[in-house]
Write a protein that holds these residues in place. Structure first.
Motif, PDB file in Angstrom:
ATOM      1  N   ILE A   1       0.744  -1.587   0.418  1.00 13.64           N
ATOM      2  CA  ILE A   1       0.003  -0.188   0.111  1.00 13.64           C
ATOM      3  C   ILE A   1       0.882   1.339  -0.331  1.00 13.64           C
ATOM      4  N   GLN A   2       1.898   1.041   0.838  1.00 15.95           N
ATOM      5  CA  GLN A   2       2.779   2.401   1.099  1.00 15.95           C
ATOM      6  C   GLN A   2       3.943   2.630  -0.474  1.00 15.95           C
ATOM      7  N   ARG A   3       4.516   1.777  -0.925  1.00 21.84           N
ATOM      8  CA  ARG A   3       5.381   1.827  -1.937  1.00 21.84           C
ATOM      9  C   ARG A   3       4.738   1.922  -2.925  1.00 21.84           C
ATOM     10  N   LYS A   4       3.280   1.882  -2.811  1.00 22.37           N
ATOM     11  CA  LYS A   4       2.613   0.875  -4.700  1.00 22.37           C
ATOM     12  C   LYS A   4       3.014  -0.131  -5.412  1.00 22.37           C
ATOM     13  N   VAL A   5       4.345  -1.338  -5.184  1.00 22.10           N
ATOM     14  CA  VAL A   5       4.871  -2.143  -5.726  1.00 22.10           C
ATOM     15  C   VAL A   5       3.421  -2.904  -6.139  1.00 22.10           C
ATOM     16  N   SER A   6       4.240  -3.647  -7.273  1.00 19.80           N
ATOM     17  CA  SER A   6       3.452  -4.734  -8.430  1.00 19.80           C
ATOM     18  C   SER A   6       3.994  -5.924  -7.516  1.00 19.80           C
ATOM     19  N   SER A   7       3.502  -6.470  -7.444  1.00 19.98           N
ATOM     20  CA  SER A   7       3.089  -7.591  -7.012  1.00 19.98           C
ATOM     21  C   SER A   7       4.132  -8.974  -7.021  1.00 19.98           C
ATOM     22  N   ARG A   8       4.428  -8.521  -8.261  1.00 18.37           N
ATOM     23  CA  ARG A   8       6.072  -8.860  -8.832  1.00 18.37           C
ATOM     24  C   ARG A   8       7.099  -9.070  -7.787  1.00 18.37           C
ATOM     25  N   THR A   9       7.067  -7.495  -7.467  1.00 17.08           N
ATOM     26  CA  THR A   9       7.924  -7.015  -6.795  1.00 17.08           C
ATOM     27  C   THR A   9       7.878  -7.222  -4.911  1.00 17.08           C
ATOM     28  N   LEU A  10       6.751  -7.279  -5.125  1.00 17.85           N
ATOM     29  CA  LEU A  10       6.180  -8.193  -2.996  1.00 17.85           C
ATOM     30  C   LEU A  10       6.460  -8.997  -3.079  1.00 17.85           C
ATOM     31  N   ASP A  11       6.445  -9.848  -4.187  1.00 15.04           N
ATOM     32  CA  ASP A  11       6.534 -11.293  -3.849  1.00 15.04           C
ATOM     33  C   ASP A  11       7.959 -11.341  -4.202  1.00 15.04           C
ATOM     34  N   LYS A  12       9.214 -10.807  -4.959  1.00 10.25           N
ATOM     35  CA  LYS A  12      10.167 -10.803  -4.372  1.00 10.25           C
ATOM     36  C   LYS A  12      10.897 -10.615  -3.453  1.00 10.25           C
ATOM     37  N   CYS A  13      10.428  -9.510  -2.571  1.00 11.47           N
ATOM     38  CA  CYS A  13       9.851  -9.237  -1.111  1.00 11.47           C
ATOM     39  C   CYS A  13      10.131 -10.011  -0.012  1.00 11.47           C
ATOM     40  N   ARG A  14       8.737 -10.715  -0.419  1.00  9.34           N
ATOM     41  CA  ARG A  14       8.883 -12.059   0.674  1.00  9.34           C
ATOM     42  C   ARG A  14       9.668 -12.890   0.439  1.00  9.34           C
ATOM     43  N   GLU A  15       9.711 -13.280  -0.889  1.00  9.18           N
ATOM     44  CA  GLU A  15      10.879 -14.873  -1.599  1.00  9.18           C
ATOM     45  C   GLU A  15      12.694 -14.160  -0.313  1.00  9.18           C
ATOM     46  N   THR A  16      12.338 -12.682  -0.202  1.00  7.47           N
ATOM     47  CA  THR A  16      13.986 -13.124   0.419  1.00  7.47           C
ATOM     48  C   THR A  16      13.798 -12.927   1.674  1.00  7.47           C
ATOM     49  N   ILE A  17      12.879 -12.344   2.462  1.00  7.07           N
ATOM     50  CA  ILE A  17      12.320 -12.561   3.730  1.00  7.07           C
ATOM     51  C   ILE A  17      11.892 -13.435   4.424  1.00  7.07           C
ATOM     52  N   CYS A  18      11.522 -14.357   4.045  1.00  3.14           N
ATOM     53  CA  CYS A  18      11.268 -15.986   4.459  1.00  3.14           C
ATOM     54  C   CYS A  18      12.553 -16.948   3.743  1.00  3.14           C
ATOM     55  N   GLY A  19      13.010 -16.690   2.640  1.00  2.00           N
ATOM     56  CA  GLY A  19      14.060 -17.040   2.686  1.00  2.00           C
ATOM     57  C   GLY A  19      15.536 -17.027   3.411  1.00  2.00           C
ATOM     58  N   PHE A  20      15.672 -15.619   4.305  1.00  2.00           N
ATOM     59  CA  PHE A  20      16.231 -15.155   5.630  1.00  2.00           C
ATOM     60  C   PHE A  20      15.642 -15.883   6.993  1.00  2.00           C
ATOM     61  N   PHE A  21      14.454 -16.392   7.129  1.00  2.28           N
ATOM     62  CA  PHE A  21      14.061 -17.318   7.896  1.00  2.28           C
ATOM     63  C   PHE A  21      14.173 -18.660   8.282  1.00  2.28           C
ATOM     64  N   THR A  22      14.219 -18.987   7.040  1.00  2.38           N
ATOM     65  CA  THR A  22      14.411 -20.859   6.223  1.00  2.38           C
ATOM     66  C   THR A  22      15.770 -20.861   6.981  1.00  2.38           C
ATOM     67  N   TRP A  23      16.589 -20.092   6.289  1.00  2.89           N
ATOM     68  CA  TRP A  23      18.198 -20.282   6.933  1.00  2.89           C
ATOM     69  C   TRP A  23      18.186 -19.939   8.395  1.00  2.89           C
ATOM     70  N   LEU A  24      17.437 -18.819   8.693  1.00  4.86           N
ATOM     71  CA  LEU A  24      17.788 -19.262  10.634  1.00  4.86           C
ATOM     72  C   LEU A  24      17.006 -20.682  11.156  1.00  4.86           C
ATOM     73  N   PHE A  25      16.258 -20.743  10.874  1.00  5.45           N
ATOM     74  CA  PHE A  25      15.519 -22.313  11.579  1.00  5.45           C
ATOM     75  C   PHE A  25      16.265 -23.218  11.191  1.00  5.45           C
ATOM     76  N   ASN A  26      16.984 -23.478   9.198  1.00  3.66           N
ATOM     77  CA  ASN A  26      17.581 -24.355   9.165  1.00  3.66           C
ATOM     78  C   ASN A  26      18.742 -24.584  10.116  1.00  3.66           C
ATOM     79  N   GLU A  27      19.595 -23.035  10.801  1.00  6.52           N
ATOM     80  CA  GLU A  27      20.648 -22.982  11.827  1.00  6.52           C
ATOM     81  C   GLU A  27      20.061 -23.019  12.726  1.00  6.52           C
ATOM     82  N   ASP A  28      19.350 -23.478  13.119  1.00  9.39           N
ATOM     83  CA  ASP A  28      19.107 -23.766  14.740  1.00  9.39           C
ATOM     84  C   ASP A  28      19.249 -22.202  15.044  1.00  9.39           C
TER      85      ASP A  28
END
Length: 329
Positions: A108-135
Motif C-alpha cells: 500500500i505504502q510503496r505502491k509496488v507490483s505484485s511481482r516486486t512484492l513477491d520478491k520481497c517476500r522471497e527474501t524475507i522468508c529465505g532469511f527465516f528459513t536459513w535461521l530455522f535450518n541453522e537452529d
C-alpha cells in the motif's frame, strides 16, 4: 543459546589469534560457562536505527561465501533492513502475521507490483528459513507465508531484422561493440561490465566470464563481435583493466546503468521493448531457432538448470504455426 554465543566468540577471536590459542581459550570458556545460565537479551522495544540484527550480518556473510554477487547481497540487505526497521522486533520474536502485515503495508505504502512484492517476500522468508535450518529459531515464521501470485509477462526476443536495425542505429564503435559482444556471448550486463582485457583472447575469439555464483565460463565471439572489438580497441582510451570502462578520464569501471542507457535511447526508434536482458533473450531464442541444442545454449548462458534456459529460449508462435502446417495434415 550457548552454542550461538560460543560461535560468535570464536569469530571475534579468529581476527587476532591462531587456531591453538582459540582452542585453549574456548576450552577455558567451556569450563567456566557450565555454572551459568544464558538467556536472550530482552529486545521487546529494540529500535535498529539503520543497523540490522546480528543474525542478518551472519546470513549475508554466509551468502557471500556461497558466491552471491555484491548486487544480490545488497538487495538482501536493503530488504531485510527495511523489514526489521518496520517491525521493530528481534528475529527470534517474529511471527507469521508480522511478515504478512509488513507485506500488506509495504504494498500500500510503496505502491509496488505484485511481482516486486513477491520478491520481497522471497527474501524475507529465505532469511527465516536459513535461521530455522541453522537452529537460531525453533519455528520458521515464513513457512506459512504463501507466494504472491502475479502475471508473468512473456519475454519477446528481437527478430534478426530488428537486431540488425539496432546495430545500424548505434552512434559509436563502443556502442556497437557492446551490442555485438552481448549478442554473441549471451552474457548478462553485470558480467559485461566486469570483463577485463586479460579475459579477452582475440586469437581464439573467446572471453572468460565469471557469472552468478562465481561460476566461470568461456564464451565465444562471432564475426560481427570480433570485427566490432577490433575497431573499438583501436580507438579505446586509457589504461583501465576493464574492457569497456567509462569513456572519460579517469576511465573508471563502467556501471550497469550506463549500459542500460545505451539501450534506452534506441528503444523508441526501434519501436519495441529493448534492454540488455532482451539481447540475452534474443541470443537464446535465435540460437534455438537456428537449431542449437538446448543443452549447449544452457552452457553458453551459464545456467545451472536447463529449465531456466527454456524460459529464455521460448518457442515463438510463428514456429508453432509453421510446425502445424508441416506435421498436422
Amino acid at each position: 543459546m550457548y552454542e550461538h554465543l560460543r560461535h560468535d566468540f570464536i569469530v571475534k577471536l579468529s581476527t587476532d589469534y591462531g587456531r591453538k590459542d582459540i582452542e585453549r581459550i574456548t576450552a577455558m570458556l567451556d569450563s567456566v560457562i557450565k555454572d551459568y545460565e544464558i538467556t536472550n537479551k530482552c529486545t521487546d522495544l529494540v529500535v535498529y536505527e539503520n543497523n540490522i540484527p546480528h543474525e542478518v550480518k551472519i546470513y549475508l556473510a554466509s551468502k557471500a561465501v556461497e558466491g552471491c554477487s555484491d548486487l544480490t547481497l545488497r538487495n538482501y540487505r536493503v530488504a531485510l533492513e527495511k523489514f526489521f526497521d518496520a517491525v521493530k522486533k528481534a528475529p527470534q520474536d517474529i511471527e507469521t502475521n508480522d511478515i504478512r502485515l509488513y507485506l500488506a503495508t509495504y504494498k500500500i505504502q510503496r505502491k509496488v507490483s505484485s511481482r516486486t512484492l513477491d520478491k520481497c517476500r522471497e527474501t524475507i522468508c529465505g532469511f527465516f528459513t536459513w535461521l530455522f535450518n541453522e537452529d537460531y529459531i525453533p519455528k520458521n515464521p515464513g513457512k506459512s507465508v504463501k507466494p504472491i501470485k502475479y502475471e508473468r509477462e512473456p519475454r519477446h526476443a528481437l527478430t534478426r531484422l530488428q537486431l540488425e536495425r539496432l546495430r545500424r542505429m548505434t552512434k559509436s564503435k563502443l556502442e556497437l561493440a557492446i551490442i555485438d559482444v552481448m549478442y554473441s556471448t549471451g552474457c548478462r550486463v553485470s558480467e559485461l561490465v566486469n570483463i577485463k582485457l586479460s579475459d579477452l583472447n582475440m586469437d581464439a575469439k573467446t572471453i572468460h566470464i565469471i557469472g552468478k555464483g562465481s561460476k566461470h565460463n568461456t564464451v565465444y565471439l562471432n564475426n560481427n563481435a570480433y570485427i566490432s572489438l577490433v575497431d573499438y580497441l583501436a580507438i579505446r582510451k586509457g589504461d583501465s583493466p576493464y574492457l569497456f570502462p567509462r569513456s572519460r578520464y579517469p576511465y573508471e569501471k563502467r556501471s550497469v546503468r550506463s549500459v542500460q542507457r545505451i539501450f534506452d535511447k534506441y528503444k523508441k526508434d526501434l519501436g519495441c521493448s529493448l534492454s540488455p536482458h532482451i539481447i540475452r533473450h534474443t541470443t537464446a531464442t535465435l540460437s534455438l531457432q537456428a537449431g542449437m541444442p538446448i543443452t549447449q545454449i544452457q552452457k553458453m548462458l551459464n545456467h545451472a538448470n536447463v529449465s531456466t534456459t527454456q524460459i529464455y529460449a521460448e518457442t515463438l508462435q510463428d514456429d508453432v504455426m509453421q510446425a502445424h502446417k508441416k506435421y498436422v495434415v
